[in-house]
Design a protein around this motif. Structure first.
Motif, PDB file in Angstrom:
ATOM      1  N   SER A 165       8.489   9.511  -5.636  1.00  0.00           N
ATOM      2  CA  SER A 165       7.117   9.649  -5.298  1.00  0.00           C
ATOM      3  C   SER A 165       6.992   8.533  -3.901  1.00  0.00           C
TER       4      SER A 165
ATOM      5  N   GLY B 163      -0.907   7.266  -5.720  1.00  0.00           N
ATOM      6  CA  GLY B 163      -0.415   7.335  -7.118  1.00  0.00           C
ATOM      7  C   GLY B 163      -0.056   6.066  -8.026  1.00  0.00           C
TER       8      GLY B 163
ATOM      9  N   LEU C 139       2.631  -4.761 -13.708  1.00  0.00           N
ATOM     10  CA  LEU C 139       3.137  -3.364 -13.122  1.00  0.00           C
ATOM     11  C   LEU C 139       4.548  -3.233 -13.327  1.00  0.00           C
TER      12      LEU C 139
ATOM     13  N   ASN D  12       5.314   0.663  -9.347  1.00  0.00           N
ATOM     14  CA  ASN D  12       4.031   0.647  -9.064  1.00  0.00           C
ATOM     15  C   ASN D  12       3.766  -0.530  -8.296  1.00  0.00           C
TER      16      ASN D  12
ATOM     17  N   HIS E 183      -5.712   5.666  -6.264  1.00  0.00           N
ATOM     18  CA  HIS E 183      -5.674   7.246  -6.276  1.00  0.00           C
ATOM     19  C   HIS E 183      -4.749   7.677  -5.219  1.00  0.00           C
TER      20      HIS E 183
ATOM     21  N   ARG F 244      -4.719  -0.031 -12.883  1.00  0.00           N
ATOM     22  CA  ARG F 244      -6.159  -0.248 -12.697  1.00  0.00           C
ATOM     23  C   ARG F 244      -6.563  -1.250 -11.749  1.00  0.00           C
TER      24      ARG F 244
ATOM     25  N   LYS G  28       0.085   3.658 -10.826  1.00  0.00           N
ATOM     26  CA  LYS G  28      -0.265   3.676 -12.391  1.00  0.00           C
ATOM     27  C   LYS G  28      -0.542   2.553 -12.774  1.00  0.00           C
TER      28      LYS G  28
END
Length: 496
Positions: free
Chosen positions: A436, A387, A399, A403, A384, A391, A389
């Motif tokens: 990001s 960021g 991914l 990510n 979290h 689990r 994306k």
């Protein structure tokens, strides 16, 4: 080549599904002989899937392709190569235990009297390497080559195919300016010979130099097509992300005067760099620029304890902590996000949670015993925070590149280090994920962390750095303040 020329390759209503999920939605694409079509889009847009279908790695679910006017549906990469279609993959596909020449000709070794003709193989491989400016013996094993040189070997491999269509997937991701220019020269020659080229890149400025047309994909669909590459970068980016882009690089914080990391007279035990001196202050981002082979990666690996040091010292907050191993550096608060996230940054077939936990065992264990609950809770918090994306139970190899890079960053930043070194932090990553990651880098500096960023992307190193140290041939050629640094001033020092 003119726009009226018949396409060498045509795709009509190409769709691809994995189970019930359709990932390509009716793609039409033409490539004519002697033209470069730039295929752009964020990670997950469908570019790689299209490339795999054309190159025979995976079949389409529906739709038709024609190659030189005839139906085309390769069932394997070998069949595509035999038809005249070659591909340079973003992820290196070399066999490290073989020589460069053996990698260039693997599966198609030249023969004489029924035996492999090693002389011919080495001569032809050497010719391909020299065309790209790589002066290295083709008889050398690939194992131990830098990422940039491995990329050049991949390109040389494609140049020897005599293909009529080449797909170049992020061919310059690991290359510096000089190597990129040599590749562009080869592309110009291929165009003149009538070779069609599909060019995939996240380096949008170079698209204007090399492409004739631009096709933009988003979420598995073709959303825009430009008949010229002379399009403002912002317009291309907004087509890729589907929204207006306010900025690429965040505002840089003002560092304090407090030195955190000091490097004094550092010299490599392998001869990669010599007599390097610099300081990184609290809350400062120091960029390191230079051409391929300048010693940038080797320098930061030495600071992180991964490569041996012959002489010199590394000080952290005034204390000599010159590392002899990565464990030394990590224990003292220096972490490295390596340039090759797949080989050096992640255990790909393990989960996100496990990868984050591996670097933080003391935080996910009780009495020396690691518990799944603690690993998952710790990972969820950092997923979290940065960021990601994905689990915690999801495997890292599922991914996107952006990510995956966030997971590597997350696992090290969870240790709350004093110094963070990022080597090529956005290599092969789309523009949305780049933004990001830049936010994360600047956020670290705002928290008082000393940050070092190594990048072959000059725009990137100029955009995120308070100061830039430039290296050339293993030596430090100068340090520029942000206000004084530009393309010209950096390249003058890089070629000094």
């Amino acid at each position: 080549m003119t726009n009226a020329a018949a396409p060498i390759l045509s795709l009509r209503n190409i769709r691809k599904s994995y189970g019930p999920i359709e990932v390509l939605h009716g793609i039409d694409l033409d490539v004519r002989p002697g033209e470069v079509v730039a295929l752009l889009g964020e990670n997950g847009a469908g570019k790689s899937t299209i490339s795999k279908i054309i190159s025979g790695t995976t079949p389409q679910s529906s739709g038709e392709m024609t190659w030189q006017g005839k139906p085309y549906a390769p069932s394997s990469p070998r069949e595509a190569i035999d038809a005249g279609v070659g591909m340079i993959h973003q992820e290196l596909m070399l066999l490290p235990h073989l020589t460069i020449a053996e990698n260039v000709f693997v599966g198609r070794y030249p023969r004489r009297a029924g035996l492999v003709d090693r002389q011919a193989m080495n001569d032809q491989a050497r010719s391909g390497l020299e065309r790209l400016g790589l002066n290295i013996s083709p008889a050398r094993r690939v194992d131990g080559l830098s990422t940039a040189n491995q990329q050049l070997v991949e390109i040389a491999k494609a140049l020897t195919l005599n293909a009529r269509l080449l797909i170049l997937d992020e061919p310059t991701a690991a290359l510096g300016g000089e190597e990129t220019q040599k590749l562009f020269e080869q592309i110009a020659r291929l165009k003149a010979d009538g070779v069609g080229i599909i060019y995939i890149s996240h380096r949008l400025e170079e698209i204007r130099k090399v492409a004739d047309r631009i096709v933009v994909m988003r979420d598995g669909s073709k959303v825009e097509e430009f008949d010229s590459a002379d399009i403002p970068v912002r317009q291309i980016v907004e087509a890729m992300v589907g929204r207006q882009l306010e900025r690429m690089f965040p505002a840089l914080p003002t560092p304090s005067d407090e030195p955190v990391l000091e490097v004094r007279n550092l010299t490599s035990a392998r001869g990669d760099f010599e007599d390097i001196n610099f300081t990184v202050r609290r809350g400062e981002i120091l960029g390191i620029a230079g051409l391929v082979g300048a010693g940038r990666t080797e320098l930061v690996r030495a600071i992180a304890g991964a490569d041996p040091i012959a002489s010199g010292t590394v000080l952290l907050k005034g204390r000599d902590i010159t590392p002899k191993s990565p464990r030394d550096a990590i224990r003292n608060g220096i972490v490295l996000v390596p340039e090759d996230r797949k080989l050096q940054g992640l255990v790909l077939d393990h989960t996100i949670a496990e990868n984050i936990g591996y670097a933080n065992l003391t935080k996910v264990s009780t009495g020396g015993i690691v518990t799944t609950g603690k690993v998952n809770a710790f990972a969820d918090n950092n997923i979290h925070r940065f960021g990601v994306k994905g689990r915690g139970p999801q495997k890292a190899n599922e991914l996107s590149g952006g990510n995956q890079q966030k997971v590597v960053i997350a696992k090290w930043l969870a240790r709350e280090p004093s110094v963070v070194v990022l080597d090529e932090p956005t290599r092969g990553i789309d523009v949305g994920a780049r933004s990001s990651i830049y936010d994360i880098i600047v956020g670290l500096a705002q928290e008082g962390v000393a940050v070092i960023v190594v990048s072959s992307d000059l725009e990137e190193v100029l955009g995120v750095s308070n100061r830039i140290m430039v290296m050339a041939a293993g030596r430090q050629s100068g340090i520029l303040d942000h206000a004084d640094a530009n393309d010209v001033s950096v390249m003058e020092l890089a070629t000094a």
